[in-house]
Write a protein that holds these residues in place. Structure first.
Motif, short mmCIF file in Angstrom:
data_model
loop_
_atom_site.label_atom_id
_atom_site.label_comp_id
_atom_site.label_asym_id
_atom_site.label_seq_id
_atom_site.Cartn_x
_atom_site.Cartn_y
_atom_site.Cartn_z
N ASN A 102 0.66 -0.98 -0.11
CA ASN A 102 0.01 -0.10 -0.37
C ASN A 102 0.73 1.28 -0.14
OD1 ASN A 102 -2.19 1.37 0.45
ND2 ASN A 102 -2.63 2.29 1.83
N ILE A 103 1.88 0.85 0.51
CA ILE A 103 3.41 2.55 0.83
C ILE A 103 3.75 2.62 -0.23
CG2 ILE A 103 5.18 3.23 1.69
CD1 ILE A 103 4.32 1.86 4.59
N ARG A 104 4.25 1.37 -0.68
CA ARG A 104 4.83 1.54 -1.80
C ARG A 104 4.24 0.92 -3.12
NH1 ARG A 104 7.90 4.81 -1.03
NH2 ARG A 104 8.99 4.91 0.36
N LYS A 105 2.78 1.53 -3.85
CA LYS A 105 2.13 0.94 -4.84
C LYS A 105 3.16 1.34 -5.96
CE LYS A 105 -1.07 4.24 -3.53
NZ LYS A 105 -2.69 4.37 -2.79
N ASP A 106 3.43 2.45 -5.74
CA ASP A 106 4.37 3.35 -7.10
C ASP A 106 5.70 2.27 -7.81
OD1 ASP A 106 1.75 4.33 -7.34
OD2 ASP A 106 2.28 6.39 -6.16
N SER A 107 6.23 2.47 -6.71
CA SER A 107 7.67 2.55 -7.35
C SER A 107 7.87 0.87 -6.72
CB SER A 107 8.82 3.34 -6.81
OG SER A 107 8.73 2.68 -4.73
N LEU A 108 7.63 -0.32 -5.57
CA LEU A 108 7.62 -0.77 -5.44
C LEU A 108 9.31 -1.76 -5.26
CD1 LEU A 108 5.29 -2.85 -7.74
CD2 LEU A 108 5.14 -2.50 -5.53
N ILE A 109 9.49 0.04 -4.30
CA ILE A 109 11.53 -0.06 -4.03
C ILE A 109 11.17 0.13 -1.83
CG2 ILE A 109 12.95 0.37 -3.93
CD1 ILE A 109 13.31 0.19 -6.84
N THR A 110 11.44 -0.27 -1.42
CA THR A 110 11.20 0.00 0.07
C THR A 110 12.98 -0.32 0.40
OG1 THR A 110 10.11 -0.60 2.33
CG2 THR A 110 10.48 -2.44 1.28
N SER A 111 13.54 -0.05 1.95
CA SER A 111 14.05 -0.25 2.22
C SER A 111 13.51 -0.65 3.28
CB SER A 111 14.61 1.38 2.92
OG SER A 111 13.59 2.19 4.14
N SER A 112 15.12 -1.50 4.47
CA SER A 112 15.25 -1.99 5.71
C SER A 112 14.90 -1.38 6.64
CB SER A 112 16.62 -2.34 5.97
OG SER A 112 17.08 -3.69 4.70
#
Length: 91
Positions: A51-61
């Motif tokens: 939900n947070i990263r729906k546009d980029s599909l890249i997150t961080s640790s």
């Protein structure tokens, strides 16, 4: 989904690693967590991240840790949350 690790490397996101860290925190805290609870927690973490990263599909640790904190807190796993926080300080 991809994850930016603490050392800056970009890797495929592996939810199994999150599950293992939560299991370890539960064991360290002495809390009882069954497979059903783990599945719910992991599903909630994945849903939250997507939900947070729906546009980029890249997150961080760091973002994953924050999401795990939020899910454990919201779902009432306070003793596991405390152990998870202690584990995060060490890594």
């Amino acid at each position: 989904m991809k994850i930016i690790k603490k050392n800056g490397r970009l890797e495929d996101f592996n939810i199994k690693k999150v599950k293992i860290s939560i299991e370890n925190a539960a064991r360290d805290s002495g809390a009882m967590v069954n497979e059903s609870d783990l599945k719910i927690i992991i599903k909630d973490v994945e849903k939250y991240l997507l939900n947070i990263r729906k546009d980029s599909l890249i997150t961080s640790s760091y973002e994953v840790i924050g999401v795990v904190f939020e899910v454990l807190k919201r779902d009432g796993f306070k003793s596991i949350l405390k152990a998870y926080m202690e584990f995060d300080k060490l890594s």
